[in-house]
Enzyme design. Sequence first.
Site, PDB file in Angstrom:
ATOM      1  N   ASP A 108       0.820  -1.213   0.000  1.00  0.00           N
ATOM      2  CA  ASP A 108       0.000   0.000   0.000  1.00  0.00           C
ATOM      3  C   ASP A 108       0.854   1.263   0.000  1.00  0.00           C
ATOM      4  O   ASP A 108       0.472   2.287  -0.578  1.00  0.00           O
ATOM      5  CB  ASP A 108      -0.931  -0.009   1.214  1.00  0.00           C
ATOM      6  CG  ASP A 108      -2.034  -1.047   1.073  1.00  0.00           C
ATOM      7  OD1 ASP A 108      -2.165  -1.634  -0.012  1.00  0.00           O
ATOM      8  OD2 ASP A 108      -2.762  -1.275   2.060  1.00  0.00           O
ATOM      9  N   ASN A 182      -4.057   9.111   2.204  1.00  0.00           N
ATOM     10  CA  ASN A 182      -4.477   8.447   3.445  1.00  0.00           C
ATOM     11  C   ASN A 182      -4.866   9.415   4.550  1.00  0.00           C
ATOM     12  O   ASN A 182      -6.018   9.490   4.941  1.00  0.00           O
ATOM     13  CB  ASN A 182      -3.372   7.512   3.942  1.00  0.00           C
ATOM     14  CG  ASN A 182      -3.594   6.072   3.524  1.00  0.00           C
ATOM     15  OD1 ASN A 182      -4.423   5.799   2.660  1.00  0.00           O
ATOM     16  ND2 ASN A 182      -2.850   5.161   4.119  1.00  0.00           N
ATOM     17  N   ASP A 212      -1.938  13.026  22.268  1.00  0.00           N
ATOM     18  CA  ASP A 212      -0.597  12.784  21.714  1.00  0.00           C
ATOM     19  C   ASP A 212      -0.530  13.088  20.228  1.00  0.00           C
ATOM     20  O   ASP A 212       0.563  13.107  19.648  1.00  0.00           O
ATOM     21  CB  ASP A 212      -0.191  11.326  21.941  1.00  0.00           C
ATOM     22  CG  ASP A 212       0.148  11.024  23.392  1.00  0.00           C
ATOM     23  OD1 ASP A 212       0.282  11.978  24.179  1.00  0.00           O
ATOM     24  OD2 ASP A 212       0.271   9.835  23.740  1.00  0.00           O
ATOM     25  N   ALA A 224      -5.975   2.518   8.048  1.00  0.00           N
ATOM     26  CA  ALA A 224      -4.550   2.611   8.333  1.00  0.00           C
ATOM     27  C   ALA A 224      -4.347   3.135   9.769  1.00  0.00           C
ATOM     28  O   ALA A 224      -4.871   2.566  10.713  1.00  0.00           O
ATOM     29  CB  ALA A 224      -3.870   3.498   7.291  1.00  0.00           C
ATOM     30  N   LEU A 227      -7.442   3.627  12.012  1.00  0.00           N
ATOM     31  CA  LEU A 227      -8.009   2.426  12.626  1.00  0.00           C
ATOM     32  C   LEU A 227      -7.237   2.037  13.881  1.00  0.00           C
ATOM     33  O   LEU A 227      -7.840   1.685  14.910  1.00  0.00           O
ATOM     34  CB  LEU A 227      -7.988   1.271  11.616  1.00  0.00           C
ATOM     35  CG  LEU A 227      -8.513  -0.078  12.095  1.00  0.00           C
ATOM     36  CD1 LEU A 227      -9.992   0.009  12.456  1.00  0.00           C
ATOM     37  CD2 LEU A 227      -8.289  -1.154  11.041  1.00  0.00           C
ATOM     38  N   SER A 228      -5.916   2.114  13.828  1.00  0.00           N
ATOM     39  CA  SER A 228      -5.099   1.768  14.990  1.00  0.00           C
ATOM     40  C   SER A 228      -5.363   2.695  16.162  1.00  0.00           C
ATOM     41  O   SER A 228      -5.215   2.293  17.327  1.00  0.00           O
ATOM     42  CB  SER A 228      -3.611   1.817  14.614  1.00  0.00           C
ATOM     43  OG  SER A 228      -3.310   0.905  13.589  1.00  0.00           O
TER      44      SER A 228
END
Length: 334
Positions: A108, A182, A212, A224, A227-228
Amino acid sequence: MVDLSRFSGAWQIVRSASIVECYHGRHYVTACDASNPTDEFSEEHMKDPDLRLIVLTGGDRPDIQSAWNDLRAYLETVRGVDLVGVFSSGESIPEDLPGDIVVVLGGDGSVLRGCRQLGRRQLPIVGVNLGRLGFLTDLSPAEFRKGLPGLKRGQFQTVEHLMFECQHHRADGTVITDLGLNEVNVTAGASLKMLSIHLKIDDMDVTTYNCDGLIISTPVGSTAHNLSAGGPILRQELQCFAITPVCPHTLTVRPIVDSAERIFELSVPNAPPGVMLVIDGQISRTVDSMDRIVIRRAEQTFKLVRLAGHSFYGTLHRKLGWQGHLDYRDRRGP
């Protein structure tokens, strides 16, 4: 006489002053004088233009170079395919280079770099996965070879996806503009401190996040970093942005989704040294207290080629292991 009924799909007949043309995918037939519609189409009028391919080899990894050598040898044996250009990750692509489809080899990240290489002229992209996850590059080399006849016949769908333009307004008056696919991420980076990131939408004050970092993501980027960080999964064709704080210091703040027609502005009024702006995980630069970061919809769109049988939710299942729940009924036993 050409029997048009043996071609699947709908034909579009266009009449001009002198000819009749029938289009179907990448094929077309030219006929005789339009004033005499009874004249017959002939096989010699059938035209099948070559499929013009531009190949981006992604990086200099040995596995990518080996895969490209194999693919090049194969393409040279295929009739009706014209390889018009091959570019590595650091090379620019001439805007006047003719091409129908861009084939990107890698993962990607290679697609993200490829979008920047194409710049203001975005062409349809096929991703061939030589990386790990491959959410955008979801074809294996074998699947690409199998699907090539369909690409030549125009039997594919081109889906347009949202891209963004990010303008970094520095305190000295300079403006740096980047095109991305993205996400934009303002992160604490080497400062190792919690940030206060101020958000404006359409020039209206919205809130200040104590966190943060803050991510503004497109639907393509939602699977990407977004989502995390606990952000929502967005279907890739949607026209919107997700705004997701990273480790917010409150229990009430949640990610939000807003229209792609909005203009988003970020600033870090008391930015400690080390705060970074990161675009698509590949471009980074420092952010100072007087800087402004403006994100808006780009004029360009990311054009992704999808072959028959592709499913967004199938990709979520296959690539990310996504599922609604465990079916305990199958586990209960007698």
